[in-house]
Structures are given as structure tokens and as C-alpha cells.
Design an enzyme around this catalytic site. Structure first.
Site, PDB file in Angstrom:
ATOM      1  N   GLY A  15      27.162  -0.966 -30.775  1.00  0.00           N
ATOM      2  CA  GLY A  15      26.201   0.118 -30.591  1.00  0.00           C
ATOM      3  C   GLY A  15      26.875   1.475 -30.483  1.00  0.00           C
ATOM      4  O   GLY A  15      26.502   2.291 -29.645  1.00  0.00           O
ATOM      5  N   ASP A  79      23.952  -5.528 -37.758  1.00  0.00           N
ATOM      6  CA  ASP A  79      22.536  -5.329 -37.465  1.00  0.00           C
ATOM      7  C   ASP A  79      22.137  -6.455 -36.531  1.00  0.00           C
ATOM      8  O   ASP A  79      22.061  -7.632 -36.931  1.00  0.00           O
ATOM      9  CB  ASP A  79      21.662  -5.324 -38.727  1.00  0.00           C
ATOM     10  N   ALA A  80      21.904  -6.080 -35.269  1.00  0.00           N
ATOM     11  CA  ALA A  80      21.752  -7.055 -34.195  1.00  0.00           C
ATOM     12  C   ALA A  80      20.418  -7.796 -34.222  1.00  0.00           C
ATOM     13  O   ALA A  80      20.171  -8.625 -33.359  1.00  0.00           O
ATOM     14  CB  ALA A  80      21.956  -6.360 -32.850  1.00  0.00           C
ATOM     15  N   LEU A 178      23.437  -2.442 -21.283  1.00  0.00           N
ATOM     16  CA  LEU A 178      22.848  -1.234 -20.699  1.00  0.00           C
ATOM     17  C   LEU A 178      21.346  -1.408 -20.582  1.00  0.00           C
ATOM     18  O   LEU A 178      20.687  -1.747 -21.574  1.00  0.00           O
ATOM     19  CB  LEU A 178      23.114  -0.038 -21.616  1.00  0.00           C
ATOM     20  N   TYR A 180      17.549   0.014 -18.365  1.00  0.00           N
ATOM     21  CA  TYR A 180      16.908   1.214 -17.813  1.00  0.00           C
ATOM     22  C   TYR A 180      15.821   0.799 -16.833  1.00  0.00           C
ATOM     23  O   TYR A 180      15.151  -0.215 -17.024  1.00  0.00           O
ATOM     24  CB  TYR A 180      16.335   2.078 -18.953  1.00  0.00           C
ATOM     25  N   TYR A 190       7.915   5.755 -21.863  1.00  0.00           N
ATOM     26  CA  TYR A 190       8.908   4.769 -22.327  1.00  0.00           C
ATOM     27  C   TYR A 190       8.119   3.555 -22.811  1.00  0.00           C
ATOM     28  O   TYR A 190       7.986   2.554 -22.116  1.00  0.00           O
ATOM     29  CB  TYR A 190       9.844   4.408 -21.180  1.00  0.00           C
ATOM     30  N   LYS A 198      13.592  -4.283 -21.675  1.00  0.00           N
ATOM     31  CA  LYS A 198      14.605  -4.094 -20.626  1.00  0.00           C
ATOM     32  C   LYS A 198      14.392  -5.102 -19.485  1.00  0.00           C
ATOM     33  O   LYS A 198      15.362  -5.568 -18.876  1.00  0.00           O
ATOM     34  CB  LYS A 198      14.565  -2.660 -20.098  1.00  0.00           C
ATOM     35  N   ALA A 232      19.704   8.068 -29.285  1.00  0.00           N
ATOM     36  CA  ALA A 232      18.608   7.109 -29.150  1.00  0.00           C
ATOM     37  C   ALA A 232      17.572   7.621 -28.145  1.00  0.00           C
ATOM     38  O   ALA A 232      16.369   7.541 -28.382  1.00  0.00           O
ATOM     39  CB  ALA A 232      19.141   5.755 -28.702  1.00  0.00           C
TER      40      ALA A 232
HETATM   41  N1  LIG Z   1      20.228   7.374 -22.861  1.00  0.00           N
HETATM   42  C1  LIG Z   1      19.518   6.950 -21.832  1.00  0.00           C
HETATM   43  O1  LIG Z   1      18.800   7.722 -21.173  1.00  0.00           O
HETATM   44  C2  LIG Z   1      19.608   5.512 -21.428  1.00  0.00           C
HETATM   45  C3  LIG Z   1      19.279   5.136 -20.115  1.00  0.00           C
HETATM   46  C4  LIG Z   1      19.389   3.797 -19.744  1.00  0.00           C
HETATM   47  C5  LIG Z   1      19.823   2.866 -20.676  1.00  0.00           C
HETATM   48  N2  LIG Z   1      20.142   3.259 -21.954  1.00  0.00           N
HETATM   49  C6  LIG Z   1      20.592   2.239 -22.890  1.00  0.00           C
HETATM   50  O2  LIG Z   1      21.916   2.498 -23.294  1.00  0.00           O
HETATM   51  C7  LIG Z   1      22.167   1.812 -24.522  1.00  0.00           C
HETATM   52  C8  LIG Z   1      22.841   2.758 -25.490  1.00  0.00           C
HETATM   53  O3  LIG Z   1      21.956   3.797 -25.842  1.00  0.00           O
HETATM   54  P1  LIG Z   1      22.323   5.332 -25.818  1.00  0.00           P
HETATM   55  O4  LIG Z   1      21.223   6.028 -25.086  1.00  0.00           O
HETATM   56  O5  LIG Z   1      23.719   5.545 -25.383  1.00  0.00           O
HETATM   57  O6  LIG Z   1      22.119   5.777 -27.341  1.00  0.00           O
HETATM   58  P2  LIG Z   1      22.997   5.606 -28.653  1.00  0.00           P
HETATM   59  O7  LIG Z   1      22.215   6.252 -29.735  1.00  0.00           O
HETATM   60  O8  LIG Z   1      24.390   6.100 -28.432  1.00  0.00           O
HETATM   61  O9  LIG Z   1      23.101   4.029 -28.847  1.00  0.00           O
HETATM   62  C9  LIG Z   1      22.132   3.217 -29.441  1.00  0.00           C
HETATM   63  C10 LIG Z   1      22.813   2.514 -30.602  1.00  0.00           C
HETATM   64  O10 LIG Z   1      22.016   1.396 -31.018  1.00  0.00           O
HETATM   65  C11 LIG Z   1      22.253   1.245 -32.396  1.00  0.00           C
HETATM   66  N3  LIG Z   1      21.266   0.328 -32.964  1.00  0.00           N
HETATM   67  C12 LIG Z   1      19.919   0.497 -33.063  1.00  0.00           C
HETATM   68  N4  LIG Z   1      19.357  -0.592 -33.645  1.00  0.00           N
HETATM   69  C13 LIG Z   1      20.383  -1.468 -33.910  1.00  0.00           C
HETATM   70  C14 LIG Z   1      20.456  -2.742 -34.515  1.00  0.00           C
HETATM   71  N5  LIG Z   1      19.366  -3.354 -34.964  1.00  0.00           N
HETATM   72  N6  LIG Z   1      21.663  -3.332 -34.646  1.00  0.00           N
HETATM   73  C15 LIG Z   1      22.781  -2.721 -34.198  1.00  0.00           C
HETATM   74  N7  LIG Z   1      22.776  -1.498 -33.617  1.00  0.00           N
HETATM   75  C16 LIG Z   1      21.575  -0.875 -33.482  1.00  0.00           C
HETATM   76  C17 LIG Z   1      22.187   2.680 -32.908  1.00  0.00           C
HETATM   77  O11 LIG Z   1      22.756   2.803 -34.198  1.00  0.00           O
HETATM   78  C18 LIG Z   1      22.995   3.400 -31.831  1.00  0.00           C
HETATM   79  O12 LIG Z   1      24.365   3.439 -32.186  1.00  0.00           O
HETATM   80  C19 LIG Z   1      20.804   1.303 -24.987  1.00  0.00           C
HETATM   81  O13 LIG Z   1      20.652  -0.041 -24.619  1.00  0.00           O
HETATM   82  C20 LIG Z   1      19.844   2.163 -24.192  1.00  0.00           C
HETATM   83  O14 LIG Z   1      18.565   1.571 -24.036  1.00  0.00           O
HETATM   84  C21 LIG Z   1      20.055   4.549 -22.327  1.00  0.00           C
END
Ligand SMILES: NC(=O)c1ccc[n+]([C@@H]2O[C@H](COP(=O)([O-])OP(=O)(O)OC[C@H]3O[C@@H](n4cnc5c(N)ncnc54)[C@H](O)[C@@H]3O)[C@@H](O)[C@H]2O)c1
Length: 301
Positions: A15, A79-80, A178, A180, A190, A198, A232
């Protein structure tokens, strides 16, 4: 001195497609602790990511404390939502962004890692990915397909990652994902089934911790991060207001930095956390501990 030492360990962070999210910060923290780090990137984002790297656009954020640049041993396509290549529909497999990257499924990822590092060559796996195509819709407005897509990409993907990679990890391996707080409290905005995803991810963390603990001796934890304006999160549409709200109402008022999630993940993946598994660990400036918005009271401190 007690310090996080991951030298000799090999990590995969799934990711990472830019330097603006938690995955990148975690990869950097793991490397700062001495681990060799590879990443897995969603095929639609892969070319842009490689371009950014090649053109030096991320050099500043890649800068390590010793002046060198963070490097990734491998950048795997993933692609997960697909466990095997055969699970991907023909139109995806033959589309522009997918057709030349090889096997981008979970099975393909495990096969490539085994080919690169042998049968037991991995120690740390981080799941830092999520996708909810209808995230902007209220749960009540979410279609069945949108809901299931959110759960598939954001929760089952962790189950699949664990089941494919746990067997090729060395004893004492560590998984971190990760999550939320929308899993346990209603967070307006959300939507799209992401809160459900989640909740599943956190429940699965406990069950997977039991299963891979008993079977392989690996640990599984999840970090419940506070809001942070990654790429994201910006798709949610209200992330700036969420960040501001937490700043106003959390015990610690400084906005969360991705590095704080990175160092917490490095700790959880390290031998220092050998007694911690099945846990949801909050890295949110303490917001989860609050029961009422500060502005609703006269108790401004
Ligand atoms: N940013 C926030 O506020 C927040 C808060 C709590 C948790 N999170 C979680 O943190 C994690 C990382 O997110 P982030 O906010 O750092 O954003 P980010 O954009 O850095 O990471 C999300 C990644 O998921 C990838 N992705 C999406 N669909 C995919 C798939 N089918 N296969 C493989 N990769 C895929 C995207 O290309 C991206 O690189 C996520 O699980 C998100 O829910 C984020």
C-alpha cells in the site's frame, strides 16, 4: 540503550504509491531501524510511483538521517482484491495498467517473494491499504456491490495477505495493519461500508493473531490511526475538517504526523513488542479516550 533494532530483518509494506501516506512513513521507519524494505503497489498507481521515484520527486522525503536515500529492495505489483490471477476478470488483466506487470495477485506476490528470498525470507508484513468506491455515500445509500468492494479491498485483503505470506515468514514474524476509529464509533462522512470494513479488520486482527500465533508464532496487530490528509483520506472529502476537529478535541492538540504512525509500527514489528499481539493500538493523539467534544463544555484547558 534500548532501541528498535530491525537489522537483518526483511519487511514488505503493501500500500505504498507515493510519499504522502502511512505506508511510506512506516517503510521509512522500518528502514531507519535497519530492516531491508520492499513495497507492494496497486497497479493503477505503479507507473506514477515509479516515475516519481526516478525523477527524484520524492528525494526529500526519502532522505534518511544519515543522508542516504531510502531505497526499496523490490517494488511488487499487487491488487489486493485478487487472490489468484484467475480471479481477475479478463478486462482487468488485459487493461493498460495491468497487462505488463505480471501476476499482481496475492498468490503472485507470495511466489515472487519466495523466488527473491527463498522459502522463509520475510519477517515483517505491513498492510497499509484500503479502498471503498462509495466512501462518500452514507451507509444507508451504499449499494451491496460498493459495501462488499470496501470489505474485500480493506479487510479480506488482510486475511489473504496473512494466509499467503505467513508460511514464508521466518519464526517470530510480525504483521501490522492500519484501522480507523469509525469501526467502533459513528463517524459521519466515513461511508460506503468503510466503517464496516474497519470493524471486520479489527475483529480479524484478533482471530488471525490466535491462528498464526499458534500455527507459526507470528504476531498480528493493527494501529488505529487518527485522521491524516493522505491521498486516500482526501478522497473522503472532509479530511481537513476531521484533522482540525481532532486537534481541537484530542488530549494532544498537535496534528498527527505520519512519522508517529511509522515509529509505532516499527516498534510493533520489533522484538520489543514480542508480548503484543491481537491488539488495536491507538496512534491518534489520544482522541479515542475522549467522551465529549471540548467545545461543548466550559472545560477548555
Ligand atoms: N489517512 C487517514 O486519516 C487514516 C486514518 C486511519 C487509518 N488509515 C488507514 O491507513 C491505511 C493507509 O492509508 P493512507 O491514508 O496512508 O493512504 P494512502 O493513499 O497512502 O494508502 C492507501 C493505499 O492503498 C492502495 N490501494 C487501494 N486499493 C488497493 C488494492 N485493491 N490493492 C492494493 N493496493 C490498493 C492505494 O494505491 C494506496 O497506495 C489505510 O488502511 C487507511 O484506511 C488512514
Amino acid at each position: 540503550m534500548l532501541s528498535i533494532d530491525l537489522s537483518g530483518k526483511r519487511a514488505l509494506v503493501a500500500g505504498v504509491a507515493d510519499d504522502g501516506g502511512f505506508g511510506f512513513a512506516i517503510a521509512k521507519a522500518l528502514a531507519m531501524a535497519g530492516a531491508a524494505v520492499s513495497v507492494a503497489t496497486w497497479p493503477p498507481a505503479l507507473n506514477i510511483f515509479l516515475n516519481l521515484l526516478e525523477r527524484g520527486k520524492m528525494d526529500e522525503s526519502r532522505r534518511m538521517p544519515d543522508g542516504s536515500l531510502l531505497t526499496f529492495e523490490h517494488i511488487y505489483p499487487l491488487d489486493a482484491v485478487y487472490d489468484t490471477l484467475a480471479d481477475a476478470p479478463e478486462d482487468v488483466r488485459t487493461s493498460k495498467r495491468y497487462k505488463d506487470v505480471g501476476d499482481f495477485s496475492m498468490e503472485g506476490l507470495a511466489a515472487r517473494i519466495s523466488a527473491d528470498y527463498g522459502e522463509k525470507g520475510l519477517d515483517i508484513v505491513v498492510h497499509s491499504l484500503a479502498n471503498g468506491p462509495e466512501v462518500k455515500k452514507a451507509l444507508m445509500e451504499t449499494s451491496r456491490a460498493g459495501y462488499l468492494a470496501a470489505v474485500s479491498a480493506s479487510a479480506y485483503s488482510m486475511v489473504s495477505l496473512v494466509s499467503h505470506l505467513a508460511p514464508i515468514m521466518r519464526d517470530g514474524g510480525a504483521f501490522v495493519s492500519l484501522t480507523y476509529m469509525a469501526s467502533e464509533r459513528a463517524i459521519p462522512g466515513y461511508g460506503g461500508g468503510m466503517s464496516s470494513a474497519k470493524a471486520a479488520l479489527e475483529s480479524d486482527t484478533r482471530v488471525l493473531a490466535y491462528e498464526v500465533g499458534r500455527k507459526y508464532g507470528h504476531r498480528v496487530n493493527t494501529i488505529s490511526a487518527g485522521p491524516y490528509a493522505s491521498r486516500a483520506a482526501s478522497a473522503i472529502g472532509i479530511i481537513d475538517r476531521m484533522v482540525q476537529y481532532c486537534g481541537q478535541n484530542a488530549p494532544l492538540t498537535e496534528h498527527l504526523k505520519a512519522e508517529e504512525v511509522g515509529t509505532a509500527a516499527a516498534f510493533l514489528c520489533s522484538p520489543l513488542a514480542s508480548g503484543i499481539t491481537g491488539s488495536t493500538v491507538y496512534v491518534d493523539k489520544g482522541y479515542h479516550a475522549m467522551g465529549m467534544a471540548v467545545a461543548a463544555t466550559d472545560q477548555l484547558l
